[in-house]
Write an enzyme that holds these catalytic residues in place. Structure first.
Site, PDB file in Angstrom:
ATOM      1  N   GLN A 168      19.190 -22.684 -14.777  1.00 26.13           N
ATOM      2  CA  GLN A 168      17.675 -23.083 -14.965  1.00 26.13           C
ATOM      3  C   GLN A 168      17.056 -22.382 -16.198  1.00 26.13           C
ATOM      4  OE1 GLN A 168      16.667 -24.591 -11.586  1.00 26.13           O
ATOM      5  NE2 GLN A 168      15.412 -25.594 -12.907  1.00 26.13           N
TER       6      GLN A 168
ATOM      7  N   LYS B 197      15.183 -18.980  -9.704  1.00 29.84           N
ATOM      8  CA  LYS B 197      15.625 -19.739  -8.482  1.00 29.84           C
ATOM      9  C   LYS B 197      15.471 -18.657  -7.195  1.00 29.84           C
ATOM     10  CE  LYS B 197      17.653 -23.544  -7.766  1.00 29.84           C
ATOM     11  NZ  LYS B 197      17.679 -24.975  -8.730  1.00 29.84           N
TER      12      LYS B 197
ATOM     13  N   ASP C 125      15.062 -27.612  -3.581  1.00 28.16           N
ATOM     14  CA  ASP C 125      16.471 -27.838  -3.924  1.00 28.16           C
ATOM     15  C   ASP C 125      17.086 -28.252  -2.698  1.00 28.16           C
ATOM     16  OD1 ASP C 125      18.238 -26.936  -6.208  1.00 28.16           O
ATOM     17  OD2 ASP C 125      19.237 -26.327  -4.714  1.00 28.16           O
TER      18      ASP C 125
ATOM     19  N   THR D 159      14.856 -36.312 -10.502  1.00 28.64           N
ATOM     20  CA  THR D 159      16.307 -35.951 -10.804  1.00 28.64           C
ATOM     21  C   THR D 159      17.017 -36.970 -10.902  1.00 28.64           C
ATOM     22  OG1 THR D 159      15.396 -33.917  -9.507  1.00 28.64           O
ATOM     23  CG2 THR D 159      17.868 -34.080 -10.044  1.00 28.64           C
TER      24      THR D 159
HETATM   25  N1  GLU Z   1      15.958 -27.453  -7.912  1.00 26.21           N
HETATM   26  C1  GLU Z   1      15.761 -28.432  -9.177  1.00 26.21           C
HETATM   27  C2  GLU Z   1      16.615 -27.770 -10.324  1.00 26.21           C
HETATM   28  O1  GLU Z   1      17.876 -27.522 -10.001  1.00 26.21           O
HETATM   29  C3  GLU Z   1      14.168 -28.360  -9.498  1.00 26.21           C
HETATM   30  C4  GLU Z   1      13.520 -27.350  -9.875  1.00 26.21           C
HETATM   31  C5  GLU Z   1      12.042 -27.319 -10.115  1.00 26.21           C
HETATM   32  O2  GLU Z   1      11.635 -28.543  -9.913  1.00 26.21           O
HETATM   33  O3  GLU Z   1      11.427 -26.404 -10.167  1.00 26.21           O
HETATM   34  O4  GLU Z   1      16.531 -28.112 -11.434  1.00 26.21           O
END
Ligand code: GLU
Length: 466
Positions: free
Chosen positions: A128, A143, A183, A227
């Protein structure tokens, strides 16, 4: 072994000290984080892109950037007690890894899945950091999640669980501190319950503390789609470098959750046909193209299984316990988009896709392709878009949601989607330009790793040894 992408022997000798340093740090990562294989894998992939970067930038080595990047700034593990509908008390484990805040508040999703361990959250947090840097927006990386299994749980159980999660997590969060989102296993419903409990405990309507909120109470249009849409935009740019497009393309998408559904939607909009999707129980081969309305009905409304979808489509076939790549054994495939979970596409799957004529693979999920599979694809000349770049549209739109919250504004769908499209175009261009700068044209893995790494490293150096 560290591959030295396309460099001469003389250069290789120059990079040797960097390569040696990388190996030393990598060994430390393994011994300090025993058993966390996914974390090791994620670190290895980034490190493999770095020898030449470190030889060009000795300041990164001097400032121990590698060592610092392999140690999250803060890791929180907590107990989550909750009561099931039958009155039994359950104890789940909660995590939040606040990985790196060089570029902004920690930002990243929460995953609720029985396989979640600290190492899972750590690998996701590590990825991330670089992904968020690539968006060009001011967000650090983090995360979190839990080993709670939402499957089969009632709405009331989900609510009580989310409330218990937030009762501990709230003290570590804030719109300028750490901003979670969804997520796997965490969607708009869960974000709603989490936000409600945060608001109740803190007595603040702090919209920007979570993203992925409902549209009527601080959420951003396009966040749900972002996404999946973003992954398709990124792939479109990759395909364009070879004069190709989605128009008329046959596509496989793994998964059937939020990322997969909106990837399928965008592929269909661009004239492609998605002939396969999946969930953890198996896959569906639908030669006429996935009926998205039906898939959404089964997965989002009924919260059912992919087999239920197949049953309602006369020409579709359910492949129990098979991954969707099996469809490539009997159908030519132009593009594959792994949108389910980590390590779901291995070297055998990659070889099957290559035989089926695949031109591009892009990761809608985080680290779905094994290192061996990436090697098979690259050796066959397949365009490969790593998740850090290809799926960054989700978190980028989260950052747009934070912008709207900070200014108490809400933007139209068209404007927000246009921003997302521009961000994905920029990420693609940045990865391509970085790869070119390092003499490894078309290597999006190295391009993404190097571009993300150098941005974070420069900020860390500027902010001193902290
Ligand atoms: N879980 C998503 C990722 O893997 C989005 C995270 C978010 O929007 O903060 O990027």
């Amino acid at each position: 072994m560290i591959p030295h992408h396309g460099i001469s022997t003389a250069e290789r000798i120059r990079v040797t000290p960097s390569a040696a340093r990388i190996e030393t740090v990598y060994e430390q990562v393994i011994s300090r984080n025993p058993g966390e294989h996914e974390f090791h894998q994620a670190v290895r992939e980034v490190f493999d892109s770095l020898p030449k970067v470190l030889s060009r930038h000795p300041e990164y080595v001097d400032a121990s950037i590698l060592e610092r990047l392999c140690e999250p700034e803060r890791q929180i593990i907590f107990r989550i007690p909750w009561t099931a509908d039958d009155g039994t008390v359950h104890i789940s484990r909660g995590f939040r890894v606040q990985y790196n805040s060089a570029l902004g508040p920690y930002k990243g999703g929460l995953r609720f899945h029985p396989d979640v361990l600290l190492g899972t959250v750590k690998f996701l947090g590590f990825e991330q950091v670089f992904k968020n840097a690539l968006t060009g927006l001011p967000i650090g990386g983090g995360k979190g999640g839990s080993d709670f299994d939402p499957k089969g749980r009632s709405d009331a159980e989900i609510m009580r669980f989310c409330q218990s999660f937030m009762t501990e997590a709230y003290r570590h969060l804030g719109d300028r501190v750490d901003v979670p989102a969804g997520d796997i296993g965490v969607g708009r419903r869960e974000i709603g319950y989490l936000f409600g409990q945060y608001k109740r405990i803190s007595n603040r309507y702090e919209s920007g503390v979570l993203t992925g909120k409902g549209i009527t109470w601080g959420g951003s249009l396009v966040r749900t789609e972002a996404t999946g849409y973003g992954t398709v935009y990124f792939t479109e740019h990759m395909l364009a470098t070879r004069g190709r497009s989605f128009d008329g393309a046959t596509v496989l998408v793994s998964g059937s959750g939020n990322v997969a559904i909106y990837a399928i939607e965008k592929v269909h909009e661009l004239g492609g046909v998605v002939v396969g999707a999946s969930d953890s129980s198996g896959s569906v081969y639908d030669p006429e193209g996935i009926d998205l309305a039906l898939l959404r009905e089964v997965k989002e409304i009924q919260r059912g299984r992919i087999a239920d979808y197949a049953q309602q489509r006369p020409r579709a076939e359910f492949l129990p316990e098979r991954r969707v790549w099996a469809v490539a054994e009997r159908h030519d495939i132009d593009v594959a988009l792994p949108c389910a979970t980590q390590n779901e596409l291995n070297d055998d799957d990659a070889a099957t896709l290559v035989r089926a004529g695949v031109a591009a693979v892009a990761e809608g999920a985080n680290m779905p392709t094994t290192p061996e599979a990436i090697r098979v694809l690259r050796q066959a000349g397949v365009l490969f878009g790593p998740g850090k770049a290809a799926n960054a549209g989700g978190v980028a739109t989260s950052a747009l949601e934070m912008q709207q919250n900070a200014t108490r504004d809400s933007w139209s769908f068209e404007y927000t989607e246009q921003r997302l499209a521009e961000i994905m175009e920029n990420i693609h261009a940045r990865c391509a330009a970085t790869a070119e700068e390092y003499g490894i044209d078309g290597d999006y893995v190295a391009g993404a790793n190097i571009a993300g790494f150098t941005q974070v490293a420069d900020a860390m150096i500027a902010q001193g040894v902290i």
